[in-house]
Design a protein around this motif. Structure first.
Motif, mmCIF file in Angstrom:
data_model
loop_
_atom_site.group_PDB
_atom_site.id
_atom_site.type_symbol
_atom_site.label_atom_id
_atom_site.label_comp_id
_atom_site.label_asym_id
_atom_site.label_seq_id
_atom_site.Cartn_x
_atom_site.Cartn_y
_atom_site.Cartn_z
ATOM 1 N N PHE A 6 51.434 -47.670 33.544
ATOM 2 C CA PHE A 6 50.688 -46.641 34.266
ATOM 3 C C PHE A 6 50.923 -46.777 35.774
ATOM 4 C CE2 PHE A 6 48.036 -44.338 31.318
ATOM 5 C CZ PHE A 6 47.941 -45.168 30.219
ATOM 6 N N GLU A 7 50.822 -45.669 36.467
ATOM 7 C CA GLU A 7 50.887 -45.691 37.918
ATOM 8 C C GLU A 7 49.928 -44.640 38.470
ATOM 9 O OE1 GLU A 7 55.002 -44.803 38.780
ATOM 10 O OE2 GLU A 7 54.564 -42.656 38.902
ATOM 11 N N ALA A 8 49.501 -44.849 39.695
ATOM 12 C CA ALA A 8 48.613 -43.890 40.353
ATOM 13 C C ALA A 8 49.042 -43.781 41.806
ATOM 14 C CB ALA A 8 47.159 -44.320 40.247
ATOM 15 N N GLU A 9 48.895 -42.583 42.337
ATOM 16 C CA GLU A 9 49.284 -42.361 43.729
ATOM 17 C C GLU A 9 48.082 -41.899 44.532
ATOM 18 O OE1 GLU A 9 52.653 -39.841 44.290
ATOM 19 O OE2 GLU A 9 52.941 -40.578 46.339
ATOM 20 N N PHE A 10 47.813 -42.612 45.618
ATOM 21 C CA PHE A 10 46.743 -42.249 46.540
ATOM 22 C C PHE A 10 47.251 -41.147 47.450
ATOM 23 C CE2 PHE A 10 43.328 -42.237 49.324
ATOM 24 C CZ PHE A 10 43.648 -42.644 50.601
ATOM 25 N N LEU B 180 42.524 -51.431 35.425
ATOM 26 C CA LEU B 180 43.900 -51.050 35.120
ATOM 27 C C LEU B 180 44.772 -51.179 36.374
ATOM 28 C CD1 LEU B 180 45.731 -49.830 32.914
ATOM 29 C CD2 LEU B 180 45.026 -47.571 33.690
ATOM 30 N N LEU B 181 44.302 -50.607 37.484
ATOM 31 C CA LEU B 181 45.011 -50.744 38.752
ATOM 32 C C LEU B 181 44.067 -50.369 39.885
ATOM 33 C CD1 LEU B 181 45.572 -47.557 39.413
ATOM 34 C CD2 LEU B 181 47.613 -47.898 38.047
ATOM 35 N N LYS B 182 44.486 -50.715 41.103
ATOM 36 C CA LYS B 182 43.629 -50.443 42.263
ATOM 37 C C LYS B 182 44.484 -50.159 43.481
ATOM 38 C CE LYS B 182 43.176 -55.378 43.327
ATOM 39 N NZ LYS B 182 42.245 -56.537 43.433
ATOM 40 N N TYR B 183 43.921 -49.339 44.370
ATOM 41 C CA TYR B 183 44.523 -49.096 45.667
ATOM 42 C C TYR B 183 43.559 -49.622 46.733
ATOM 43 C CZ TYR B 183 45.838 -46.923 50.004
ATOM 44 O OH TYR B 183 46.168 -46.739 51.316
ATOM 45 N N LEU B 184 44.054 -50.546 47.538
ATOM 46 C CA LEU B 184 43.244 -51.079 48.634
ATOM 47 C C LEU B 184 43.827 -50.662 49.971
ATOM 48 C CD1 LEU B 184 42.528 -54.690 47.277
ATOM 49 C CD2 LEU B 184 41.192 -52.606 46.963
ATOM 50 N N LEU C 22 51.544 -45.787 46.233
ATOM 51 C CA LEU C 22 51.840 -45.786 44.803
ATOM 52 C C LEU C 22 51.548 -47.171 44.245
ATOM 53 C CD1 LEU C 22 52.998 -44.077 42.459
ATOM 54 C CD2 LEU C 22 55.227 -45.086 42.989
ATOM 55 N N VAL C 23 50.647 -47.247 43.286
ATOM 56 C CA VAL C 23 50.306 -48.529 42.673
ATOM 57 C C VAL C 23 50.615 -48.477 41.191
ATOM 58 C CG1 VAL C 23 48.598 -49.254 44.346
ATOM 59 C CG2 VAL C 23 47.902 -47.782 42.478
ATOM 60 N N GLU C 24 50.997 -49.603 40.664
ATOM 61 C CA GLU C 24 51.427 -49.667 39.270
ATOM 62 C C GLU C 24 50.647 -50.725 38.509
ATOM 63 O OE1 GLU C 24 56.117 -48.512 40.234
ATOM 64 O OE2 GLU C 24 55.584 -50.483 39.469
#
Lengths: 115, 112
Positions: free
Chosen positions: A63-67, A47-51, A56-58
């Protein structure tokens, strides 16, 4: 060692309401973070990833997610859900190499969107 | 080929029998992974191939489990002398050069 905790196993929500699926992780090294979605009778999809970079990734479907490094969290949010968002959502963490073989998954959160 | 395919989708077997599952990855992906997912849990890594070489095995993979990828394309996972605790969804995934995982729909094993 690394681990992932998804705090809610089931989240029911009405259509067009906002939702937050919670994910906390622990790791002794820098991490990469992921959310996967599994629709009924289908395989898991990224769905999404933070590298690195912006915390904040979308995703393409809203959907969005915040590290949050200080809280070791990577919560998934959507301001307005649709019936079609009903699925199981898995948070995952990978070690600093980002290799797929180091992925550790949480136990999943079943999101059910009600009409 | 539009994705990772797994066969069969469901397998019911009696305790003590042997079972074999097949995975066909996306054709240009050289890395292939097997995971196991039990009810209420996320996928757990079992083993990983790069081309035909099995490079890593989890401690979850007991001696009764064996995986192969003889020509660097499809892979098989065999479980010998199945036990009730082997009941789970067995997932296969392959990765592109950017390490993005593409999962199959899985094989659901029920050991009676």
């Amino acid at each position: 060692a690394q681990s992932v905790t998804q705090l809610d196993s089931q989240v029911p929500v009405f259509e067009e309401a906002p939702v937050e699926l919670r994910c906390n992780y622990s790791s002794s090294v820098s991490v990469y973070l992921f959310w996967y979605v599994q629709y009924p009778n289908q395989g898991l999809q990224l769905l999404l990833k933070y590298l690195s970079g912006s915390t904040l990734v979308e995703s393409i479907n809203g959907f969005e997610a915040e590290f949050n490094k200080s809280q070791t969290s990577f919560h998934l949010r959507k301001p307005s859900v649709h019936i079609s968002d009903t699925a199981e959502y898995f948070c995952a963490v990978s070690g600093s190499s980002g290799s797929a073989r180091q992925l550790t998954f949480g136990s999943g959160t079943q999101l059910t969107v009600l009409p | 080929d539009t994705g990772v395919s797994q066969d069969p989708r469901h397998k019911i077997t009696k305790r003590g029998q042997n079972v074999t599952f097949r995975c066909d990855p996306i054709s240009e992906h050289n890395r292939l992974y097997w995971y196991r997912q039990t009810l209420g849990q996320g996928p757990e890594f079992l083993t990983y191939f790069q081309n035909e070489a099995q490079l890593e095995k989890s401690r979850l993979l007991s001696d009764r489990f064996s995986a192969e990828r003889p020509k660097g394309s499809f892979s098989t996972l065999e479980i010998q002398r199945t036990e009730q605790g082997d009941s789970a969804m067995y997932l296969c995934a392959s990765t592109n050069p950017n390490e993005k995982l593409f999962f199959g729909s899985g094989t659901q094993l029920s050991v009676l």
